[in-house]
Design an enzyme around this catalytic site. Structure first.
Site, PDB file in Angstrom:
ATOM      1  CB  SER A  61      41.401  42.777  43.020  1.00 36.45           C
ATOM      2  OG  SER A  61      41.142  43.199  41.703  1.00 36.45           O
TER       3      SER A  61
HETATM    4  N1  SAM Z   1      41.154  48.016  40.429  1.00 35.83           N
HETATM    5  C1  SAM Z   1      39.803  47.844  40.838  1.00 35.83           C
HETATM    6  C2  SAM Z   1      39.591  48.165  42.284  1.00 35.83           C
HETATM    7  O1  SAM Z   1      40.544  48.554  42.981  1.00 35.83           O
HETATM    8  O2  SAM Z   1      38.438  48.059  42.748  1.00 35.83           O
HETATM    9  C3  SAM Z   1      39.236  46.483  40.477  1.00 35.83           C
HETATM   10  C4  SAM Z   1      39.050  46.353  39.028  1.00 35.83           C
HETATM   11  S1  SAM Z   1      37.810  45.229  38.505  1.00 35.83           S
HETATM   12  C5  SAM Z   1      38.567  43.694  38.869  1.00 35.83           C
HETATM   13  C6  SAM Z   1      38.000  45.438  36.745  1.00 35.83           C
HETATM   14  C7  SAM Z   1      37.449  46.754  36.210  1.00 35.83           C
HETATM   15  O3  SAM Z   1      37.904  46.898  34.877  1.00 35.83           O
HETATM   16  C8  SAM Z   1      35.924  46.776  36.150  1.00 35.83           C
HETATM   17  O4  SAM Z   1      35.427  47.891  36.846  1.00 35.83           O
HETATM   18  C9  SAM Z   1      35.624  46.871  34.655  1.00 35.83           C
HETATM   19  O5  SAM Z   1      34.465  47.624  34.336  1.00 35.83           O
HETATM   20  C10 SAM Z   1      36.892  47.535  34.146  1.00 35.83           C
HETATM   21  N2  SAM Z   1      37.173  47.373  32.716  1.00 35.83           N
HETATM   22  C11 SAM Z   1      36.982  46.294  31.917  1.00 35.83           C
HETATM   23  N3  SAM Z   1      37.379  46.564  30.651  1.00 35.83           N
HETATM   24  C12 SAM Z   1      37.831  47.849  30.661  1.00 35.83           C
HETATM   25  C13 SAM Z   1      38.372  48.718  29.663  1.00 35.83           C
HETATM   26  N4  SAM Z   1      38.559  48.345  28.399  1.00 35.83           N
HETATM   27  N5  SAM Z   1      38.724  49.963  30.027  1.00 35.83           N
HETATM   28  C14 SAM Z   1      38.566  50.398  31.305  1.00 35.83           C
HETATM   29  N6  SAM Z   1      38.053  49.625  32.294  1.00 35.83           N
HETATM   30  C15 SAM Z   1      37.693  48.367  31.966  1.00 35.83           C
END
Ligand code: SAM
Length: 218
Positions: A61
């Site tokens: 993000s």
């Molecule tokens: N917090 C992260 C960082 O500091 O880099 C950025 C997160 S990124 C915007 C969103 C993440 O959520 C992705 O890696 C995606 O694979 C994960 N994601 C999506 N659905 C999910 C789920 N049901 N459970 C766990 N992770 C999930």
């Protein structure tokens, strides 16, 4: 210009723009080297205020949104935090700094390769004792370690997943983007001392979708 100088300028800008509101959050953003959380080809852009690709169609993000959500959540020393959506592991480490000493971050990621890379980074940077990365569907939370004082969701959901509300401690707080796949708002959810739920809408945001049982379909 050195990464440290770029980081210092970023912290100044985010403070002027109101995304950073406290000394604590300014200090941790100044401390954690964001350039180590992005693929090598994006390192020079690590201190621009934008999300960057981390592979598998996912992103780290933008620094402003990390700062804003961290200020909203207000993690405190000794607290136990669940992060849903580990991604690069950057936000998890920011949270870990703020719950120290004595606190713990559990971070859940659905894509095993992303989780593995984040776990390696966490170990390499010396946070292995304070951040545990697990693989799974975070829309179900992580009941093994519940309840949590704070929950941060970093992918966007169609609604607040009921298991996350259940796993929040009374008096606890969650920050989560909720809305349509390409357009959401941050919501702040508070569980009162009698278990009652208060929820309010904050700024507009755009996050990648939360996939899974209480997220969007795979
Ligand atoms: N917090 C992260 C960082 O500091 O880099 C950025 C997160 S990124 C915007 C969103 C993440 O959520 C992705 O890696 C995606 O694979 C994960 N994601 C999506 N659905 C999910 C789920 N049901 N459970 C766990 N992770 C999930």
């Amino acid at each position: 210009m050195s990464y440290e100088e770029k980081r210092r300028r970023l912290v100044m800008t985010l403070s002027e723009e109101g995304y950073i509101r406290s000394q604590r959050v300014a200090q941790v953003i100044m401390k954690v080297p964001r350039e180590l959380f992005v693929p090598e080809e994006y390192r020079e852009m690590a201190y621009e205020d934008r999300p960057l690709p981390i592979g598998y169609d996912q992103t780290i993000s933008a620094p402003s949104i990390v700062a804003y959500m961290t200020e909203l959540l207000n993690p405190l020393p000794g607290e136990k935090v669940l992060e849903v959506g580990t991604g690069s592991g950057y936000q998890a480490i920011i949270l870990a700094e703020l719950v120290s000493p004595g606190g713990m971050v559990w971070s859940i990621e659905r894509i095993p390769q992303i989780a593995e890379a984040a776990r390696k980074r966490v170990e390499m940077l010396g946070y292995g004792d304070r951040v545990k990365v697990v693989v799974g569907d975070g829309s179900l939370g992580y009941p093994e370690e519940a309840p949590y004082d704070k929950i941060m969701v970093t992918a966007s959901a169609p609604e607040v997943p009921p298991p996350l509300i259940e796993q929040l401690r009374t008096g606890g707080k969650m920050v989560i983007p909720v809305g349509h796949p390409y357009m959401q708002n941050l919501y702040v959810v508070r569980k009162g001392e009698r278990g009652e739920i208060h929820m309010w809408r904050d700024i507009a945001v755009v996050f990648v979708p939360l996939k899974g049982k209480y997220g969007w379909r795979e």
